[in-house]
Write an enzyme that holds these catalytic residues in place. Structure first.
Site, mmCIF file in Angstrom:
data_model
loop_
_atom_site.group_PDB
_atom_site.id
_atom_site.type_symbol
_atom_site.label_atom_id
_atom_site.label_comp_id
_atom_site.label_asym_id
_atom_site.label_seq_id
_atom_site.Cartn_x
_atom_site.Cartn_y
_atom_site.Cartn_z
ATOM 1 N N GLU A 115 0.848 -1.194 0.000
ATOM 2 C CA GLU A 115 0.000 0.000 0.000
ATOM 3 C C GLU A 115 0.879 1.238 0.000
ATOM 4 O O GLU A 115 2.012 1.186 0.482
ATOM 5 C CB GLU A 115 -0.831 0.072 1.294
ATOM 6 C CG GLU A 115 -1.813 -1.019 1.480
ATOM 7 C CD GLU A 115 -2.273 -1.077 2.946
ATOM 8 O OE1 GLU A 115 -2.548 -0.022 3.549
ATOM 9 O OE2 GLU A 115 -2.310 -2.191 3.473
ATOM 10 N N LYS B 62 2.323 4.619 1.381
ATOM 11 C CA LYS B 62 2.471 5.158 2.735
ATOM 12 C C LYS B 62 2.174 6.649 2.665
ATOM 13 O O LYS B 62 3.000 7.445 2.209
ATOM 14 C CB LYS B 62 3.887 4.903 3.248
ATOM 15 C CG LYS B 62 4.083 5.316 4.692
ATOM 16 C CD LYS B 62 5.436 4.838 5.188
ATOM 17 C CE LYS B 62 5.664 5.098 6.662
ATOM 18 N NZ LYS B 62 5.440 6.454 7.097
ATOM 19 N N ASP C 111 1.562 10.426 3.810
ATOM 20 C CA ASP C 111 2.289 11.222 4.785
ATOM 21 C C ASP C 111 1.341 12.161 5.522
ATOM 22 O O ASP C 111 1.133 13.299 5.130
ATOM 23 C CB ASP C 111 3.394 12.001 4.067
ATOM 24 C CG ASP C 111 4.494 12.417 5.021
ATOM 25 O OD1 ASP C 111 4.451 11.987 6.197
ATOM 26 O OD2 ASP C 111 5.380 13.168 4.596
ATOM 27 N N TYR D 232 -6.747 2.122 6.640
ATOM 28 C CA TYR D 232 -5.869 1.022 6.236
ATOM 29 C C TYR D 232 -5.866 -0.167 7.194
ATOM 30 O O TYR D 232 -5.144 -1.128 6.958
ATOM 31 C CB TYR D 232 -4.442 1.497 5.946
ATOM 32 C CG TYR D 232 -3.779 2.324 7.027
ATOM 33 C CD1 TYR D 232 -3.509 1.786 8.263
ATOM 34 C CD2 TYR D 232 -3.401 3.629 6.771
ATOM 35 C CE1 TYR D 232 -2.891 2.539 9.244
ATOM 36 C CE2 TYR D 232 -2.773 4.398 7.744
ATOM 37 C CZ TYR D 232 -2.526 3.845 8.973
ATOM 38 O OH TYR D 232 -1.924 4.593 9.933
ATOM 39 N N LYS E 72 10.885 3.178 2.659
ATOM 40 C CA LYS E 72 10.877 4.652 2.605
ATOM 41 C C LYS E 72 11.539 5.167 1.342
ATOM 42 O O LYS E 72 12.610 4.696 0.957
ATOM 43 C CB LYS E 72 11.647 5.208 3.808
ATOM 44 C CG LYS E 72 10.991 4.908 5.139
ATOM 45 C CD LYS E 72 9.966 5.935 5.489
ATOM 46 C CE LYS E 72 10.589 6.970 6.388
ATOM 47 N NZ LYS E 72 9.618 7.720 7.143
ATOM 48 N N CYS F 281 7.532 48.892 -7.377
ATOM 49 C CA CYS F 281 7.173 47.716 -8.170
ATOM 50 C C CYS F 281 8.215 47.492 -9.257
ATOM 51 O O CYS F 281 8.515 48.412 -10.023
ATOM 52 C CB CYS F 281 5.796 47.914 -8.787
ATOM 53 S SG CYS F 281 5.360 46.594 -9.939
ATOM 54 N N CYS G 41 6.211 48.217 -12.812
ATOM 55 C CA CYS G 41 5.681 49.526 -13.222
ATOM 56 C C CYS G 41 6.342 50.674 -12.468
ATOM 57 O O CYS G 41 6.082 51.841 -12.763
ATOM 58 C CB CYS G 41 4.170 49.574 -13.021
ATOM 59 S SG CYS G 41 3.683 49.623 -11.288
ATOM 60 N N CYS H 227 2.098 45.905 -4.922
ATOM 61 C CA CYS H 227 2.107 47.063 -5.798
ATOM 62 C C CYS H 227 0.679 47.575 -5.792
ATOM 63 O O CYS H 227 -0.259 46.813 -6.048
ATOM 64 C CB CYS H 227 2.509 46.630 -7.208
ATOM 65 S SG CYS H 227 2.091 47.853 -8.452
ATOM 66 N N CYS I 49 -0.895 48.633 -13.080
ATOM 67 C CA CYS I 49 0.390 47.955 -13.276
ATOM 68 C C CYS I 49 0.220 46.838 -14.316
ATOM 69 O O CYS I 49 -0.694 46.020 -14.222
ATOM 70 C CB CYS I 49 0.865 47.362 -11.952
ATOM 71 S SG CYS I 49 2.292 46.278 -12.134
HETATM 72 S S1 IVH Z 1 0.002 0.403 8.862
HETATM 73 C C1 IVH Z 1 0.760 -1.972 12.535
HETATM 74 N N1 IVH Z 1 -0.478 1.460 6.505
HETATM 75 O O1 IVH Z 1 3.032 5.176 8.701
HETATM 76 C C2 IVH Z 1 0.557 -1.226 11.279
HETATM 77 N N2 IVH Z 1 0.602 2.799 8.127
HETATM 78 O O2 IVH Z 1 5.591 4.407 10.214
HETATM 79 C C3 IVH Z 1 0.634 0.224 11.469
HETATM 80 N N3 IVH Z 1 1.068 5.091 7.387
HETATM 81 O O3 IVH Z 1 2.013 5.333 12.043
HETATM 82 C C4 IVH Z 1 0.544 1.113 10.346
HETATM 83 N N4 IVH Z 1 0.220 4.883 5.370
HETATM 84 O O4 IVH Z 1 0.797 6.822 10.334
HETATM 85 C C5 IVH Z 1 0.051 1.656 7.727
HETATM 86 N N5 IVH Z 1 -1.012 2.260 4.394
HETATM 87 C C6 IVH Z 1 -0.484 2.457 5.610
HETATM 88 C C7 IVH Z 1 0.075 3.691 5.999
HETATM 89 C C8 IVH Z 1 0.619 3.815 7.269
HETATM 90 C C9 IVH Z 1 0.807 5.703 6.229
HETATM 91 C C10 IVH Z 1 1.759 5.718 8.533
HETATM 92 C C11 IVH Z 1 1.054 5.536 9.846
HETATM 93 C C12 IVH Z 1 2.037 4.845 10.748
HETATM 94 C C13 IVH Z 1 3.328 5.131 10.075
HETATM 95 C C14 IVH Z 1 4.298 4.016 10.352
#
Ligand code: IVH
Length: 662
Positions: free
Chosen positions: A112, A114, A116, A222, A310, A402, A405, A420, A425
Site C-alpha cells: 500500500e 504510505k 504522509d 488502512y 521509505k 514595483c 511599473c 504594488c 500595473c
Molecule cells: S500500517 C501496525 N499502513 O506510517 C501497522 N501505516 O511508520 C501500522 N502510514 O504510524 C501502520 N500509510 O501513520 C500503515 N497504508 C499504511 C500507511 C501507514 C501511512 C503511517 C502511519 C504509521 C506510520 C508508520
C-alpha cells in the site's frame, strides 16, 4: 408536507450518497450548487421538525462547541509504528526474516502507499462514528471526535457490514488544500505550514471544529479492527470490506506473491508519485494472512509482519545565484530564487519560491548561499534551509517600488506580502487577464501568456472588459496572429459570454472568491446586482461566507473602478443573473432530447446537465421516441432525420424555456 420524516430520510440518504461519490470515490454526479441546495432543504426541514434531529445526519458534521482541551483515550490495542527499509536490500532482509519465521509456508504481501499524514483511529458503535482518537504516544491518544466528524471522507455512518468496529488510517491534507491554506496564511500574515503533514496535524488538533472543517482534510482507512484485533482473516479482504463500508481506501494497492513483486510496486510508485494529489513517503508492506501475522508477532516497537519502504526525500543542494521579484494578480510581490540548475528526483530545478520577505529572514538567506531545496509533486520547488553560507554573500532587500511599473509598494499591517498598489500595473493586469480567461473560469481558449503580453503591452487591453471590444482588425496587428487563429480567439471570447454567473463572479478576481464561494454567493443572491448592493452582514449570512470574504466582496464593489468594470461587462452581454438548477422531478420529466450542432451559449455538457436536472434524458440518435431535437449552428444529419420523422426542433432559447430556467 405529508411525510416530513420520509422526506428527511430520503434527503439524508441522497446526501450521503453524494458525499461518498464526491469525497470517497472522487466521482461527483452533481455540482456543488446542487449539493448545497439539497443540504439547505434538509437543514430547513430539520429546523422545522426538531424531533427528527439525528447526530449522524449530514447536516451535523460541524457541530459542537469549541473545546478547552482534548481528553486522553487509551487505544484498544497499541498503535505501533513500523520499521523502515531504506533500500531494496533492507526490504529483502525483511522478507528473509519473514520466510524463516514462517518456516517456508507460502505467504503474500499487501503493498500500500504510505501516506504522509498522521494516524488516527475511528471507533464505530451501532454502525455510527462514535469516537476518533489520534495516535498520541501509541498507547494513549487524544479524543478529536468533533474535529474528525468534519472530514467528509470519514463516514458518520458505515454503509454496511459490521456494527462495532474500529478503523485505523491516515488523516492527510492533499497538496491543493495545503497550497490554498498557505496562500491564505500568507495573506493574513501568519506563518506557513512547512509541509502537508504538519498542516494536517495542526488542523486535526485545533480546539474549534469549524477550523478543521475549513481545512478540508481527508482520511484513508488502512486497518479494520474488532475488539482491538484484525476483523478479517486476510488484510486484503479487510481493505475490500472497508471500501464496501463506505470508507476511502487507497485504490493504489497490490497483492504481491513475493518480495520481487513488492519491490516492483515500490519502484513503480516512486516514479509515479508526482501523479498523486497528495504526498507519500514510501510504501507499506504487510503480510496478508492474519494467522501468519499472529505467528510473526511484534517487537516492542513494531510488528514483525509489516515494514515501511521509505523513499528518499527529494532534496538537493545548490547555490542561489540571484533573487527575482514577481508581481501577481493582486499586486503581491513574490521573491523567487534563481538557482544554479540542479537535478532533483529526475527534474532539473532552476528556480524556487521564497514566498515573502519574512521567509527569507526566517531562512537567514543571502544571495550566494548554498541551500537545500525540495521538490514535492507539482508544488513549485522550495528552499528548505540554508546549507552553508556562500563565499561571496549579498543580502537581499525587497524593493520599495514595483519592479514592473515602478509604482508604490506597501506592506499592510498583518500581511506578509508587499503589494504594488498601482491598479494599472501591467504585471497585475496581465495576471488578471490570464486569470479571467483561464480554464474553469471564463474558459477563453487561446488566451495564453504570449497573446496577453502583446495585448497589454500594445495597450489594446487595459481592463478585462476590453477583451470584449477586440476585433479582427486589431488582432491581425499582432505578431504570430493569422486570420484563422484570430477568428478562433474571437469565437472563444464570444462563447465566454454564455458562462453562468458564478464563473463571471469568480473571474473578477475578488480576493478570497473562488469558484465555490462564487457559486454560493450566486445561489444566495440570485444576481450580480444584489451581490454588489449587499452589505457586509448580508454577505456574511450566505453559507460558508465568513467576515473576511464578506469584507473583501463588499470592498470590491465599493471601488468605482470595479463598478465601472462590472458595468462594462454587463454591457458586453455577460450573464449577471443566476439560474439555479432545478432539482430532479422537473419540467422535462421523461422527455428525450437529442443535441446537434453548436449552441450559442451552452456547451454540450451544460445542455445535457440542464436537461437531466429538469428530469429529461439525452440520447445520441433521433427516433420516433425523441421528444425534441435541439439544434445549434452547423447541425449534423440528426436535424434532417428529425425533419423526416416529424420530431419537434427547438433552439437553445426554447430549450431554456422548456427547462424552466429562462
Ligand atoms: S500500517 C501496525 N499502513 O506510517 C501497522 N501505516 O511508520 C501500522 N502510514 O504510524 C501502520 N500509510 O501513520 C500503515 N497504508 C499504511 C500507511 C501507514 C501511512 C503511517 C502511519 C504509521 C506510520 C508508520
Amino acid at each position: 408536507m405529508k411525510d416530513p420524516a420520509g422526506e428527511v430520510e430520503r434527503l439524508r440518504q441522497e446526501l450521503r450518497r453524494h458525499e461518498h461519490l464526491y469525497y470517497v470515490l472522487d466521482q461527483p454526479e452533481i455540482s456543488d450548487a446542487e449539493y448545497d441546495a439539497l443540504m439547505r432543504r434538509l437543514r430547513d426541514l430539520e429546523e422545522r421538525h426538531p424531533e427528527l434531529a439525528a447526530p449522524d445526519s449530514p447536516t451535523q458534521r460541524v457541530g459542537g462547541e469549541p473545546r478547552e482541551g482534548f481528553v486522553k483515550v487509551r487505544h484498544s490495542s497499541p498503535m505501533l509504528s513500523l520499521d523502515n527499509a531504506l533500500n531494496d536490500g533492507e526490504l529483502r532482509d525483511f522478507d528473509r526474516r519473514v520466510r524463516e519465521l514462517l518456516g517456508d509456508a507460502e505467504y503474500r504481501y499487501v503493498a500500500e502507499l504510505k501516506l504522509d499524514g498522521l494516524s488516527m483511529a475511528a471507533h464505530y458503535r451501532g454502525g455510527r462514528l462514535a469516537q476518533a482518537v489520534t495516535r498520541g504516544d501509541g498507547i494513549v491518544g487524544e479524543d478529536v471526535t468533533g474535529n474528525a466528524r468534519t472530514i467528509r471522507s470519514l463516514p458518520l455512518r458505515a454503509a454496511a457490514g459490521l456494527e462495532e468496529f474500529e478503523t485505523r488510517g491516515e488523516a492527510i491534507m492533499n497538496r491543493r488544500a495545503f497550497e490554498r491554506l498557505n496562500a491564505e496564511r500568507d495573506e493574513r500574515g501568519l506563518a506557513r505550514f512547512a509541509n502537508p503533514r504538519n498542516a494536517a496535524a495542526g488542523s486535526l488538533r485545533v480546539l474549534e471544529p469549524r477550523i478543521t472543517a475549513s481545512r478540508r482534510l481527508d482520511y484513508y482507512a488502512y486497518l479494520l479492527l474488532a475488539g482491538g484485533r484484525p476483523a478479517c482473516d486476510s488484510h486484503w479482504q479487510s481493505l475490500e470490506d472497508l471500501s464496501r463500508m463506505g470508507f476511502k481506501v487507497n485504490p493504489n494497492r497490490r497483492l504481491c506473491r513475493n518480495v520481487e513483486e513488492a519491490l516492483a510496486f515500490c519502484a513503480e510508485w516512486e516514479a509515479r508519485r508526482d501523479e498523486l494529489p497528495y504526498e507519500i513517503d514510501g510504501v507499506v508492506l504487510k503480510v496478508d494472512s492474519v494467522e501468519q501475522q499472529r505467528a510473526l508477532a511484534f517487537t516492542a516497537k513494531a510488528p514483525r509482519w509489516a515494514i515501511a519502504y521509505k523513499y528518499p526525500a527529494r532534496q538537493a543542494v545548490t547555490s542561489v545565484e540571484g533573487i527575482e521579484v514577481q508581481v501577481g494578480r493582486t499586486g503581491a510581490l513574490t521573491p523567487v530564487a534563481r538557482l544554479k540548475p540542479v537535478e532533483v528526483g529526475g527534474v532539473t530545478v532552476a528556480r524556487a519560491t521564497l514566498h515573502n520577505e519574512d521567509e527569507i529572514e526566517r531562512l537567514g538567506l543571502h544571495i550566494g548561499d548554498n541551500v537545500v531545496i525540495e521538490r514535492s509533486g507539482d508544488v513549485i520547488p522550495k528552499v528548505v534551509r540554508v546549507h552553508s553560507p556562500g563565499s561571496r554573500r549579498e543580502s537581499f532587500r525587497m524593493p520599495s517600488q514595483c519592479p514592473v511599473c515602478g509604482g508604490t509598494v506597501v506592506r499592510e499591517e498583518g500581511e506578509a506580502a508587499r503589494r504594488c498598489i498601482n491598479t494599472n500595473c501591467s504585471a497585475r493586469l496581465k495576471e488578471s487577464v490570464l486569470h479571467f480567461a483561464s480554464r474553469g473560469v471564463m474558459n477563453i481558449d487561446g488566451m495564453g501568456e504570449a497573446l496577453v503580453d502583446q495585448l497589454v503591452d500594445r495597450g489594446m487591453v487595459a481592463s478585462v472588459a476590453d477583451l470584449y471590444g477586440l476585433t479582427m482588425e486589431k488582432l491581425l496587428l499582432l505578431e504570430r496572429m493569422g486570420p484563422k487563429s484570430a477568428a478562433n480567439v474571437l469565437g472563444n471570447i464570444e462563447k465566454s459570454k454564455g458562462n453562468p454567473l458564478p464563473r463571471v463572479l469568480a473571474a473578477l478576481g475578488i480576493r478570497f472568491v473562488g469558484q465555490r464561494t462564487a457559486e454560493l454567493l450566486a445561489g444566495e443572491f440570485g444576481g450580480m446586482d444584489a451581490i454588489a448592493a449587499a452589505g457586509v452582514e448580508e454577505l456574511q449570512a450566505a453559507p460558508e461566507v465568513g467576515p473576511k470574504v464578506a469584507q473583501s466582496v463588499f470592498q470590491f464593489f465599493r471601488e468605482p473602478r470595479n463598478r465601472e468594470l462590472v458595468d462594462r461587462l454587463r454591457a458586453a452581454g455577460l450573464r449577471f443573473e443566476h439560474h439555479a438548477a432545478p432539482l430532479a422531478g422537473g419540467a422535462l420529466d421523461g422527455v428525450t432530447f437529442v443535441l446537434t450542432g453548436t449552441l450559442p451559449t451552452l456547451s454540450r455538457e451544460e445542455a445535457t446537465r440542464l436537461i437531466q436536472l429538469a428530469g429529461g434524458k439525452v440520447s445520441t440518435s433521433v427516433s420516433k421516441k425523441t421528444g425534441y431535437v435541439v439544434a445549434g449552428q452547423d447541425p449534423g444529419s440528426k436535424l434532417a432525420k428529425a425533419r423526416e420523422l416529424g420530431v419537434r426542433i427547438v433552439d437553445e432559447a426554447q430549450l431554456l424555456e422548456l427547462a424552466g430556467v429562462s
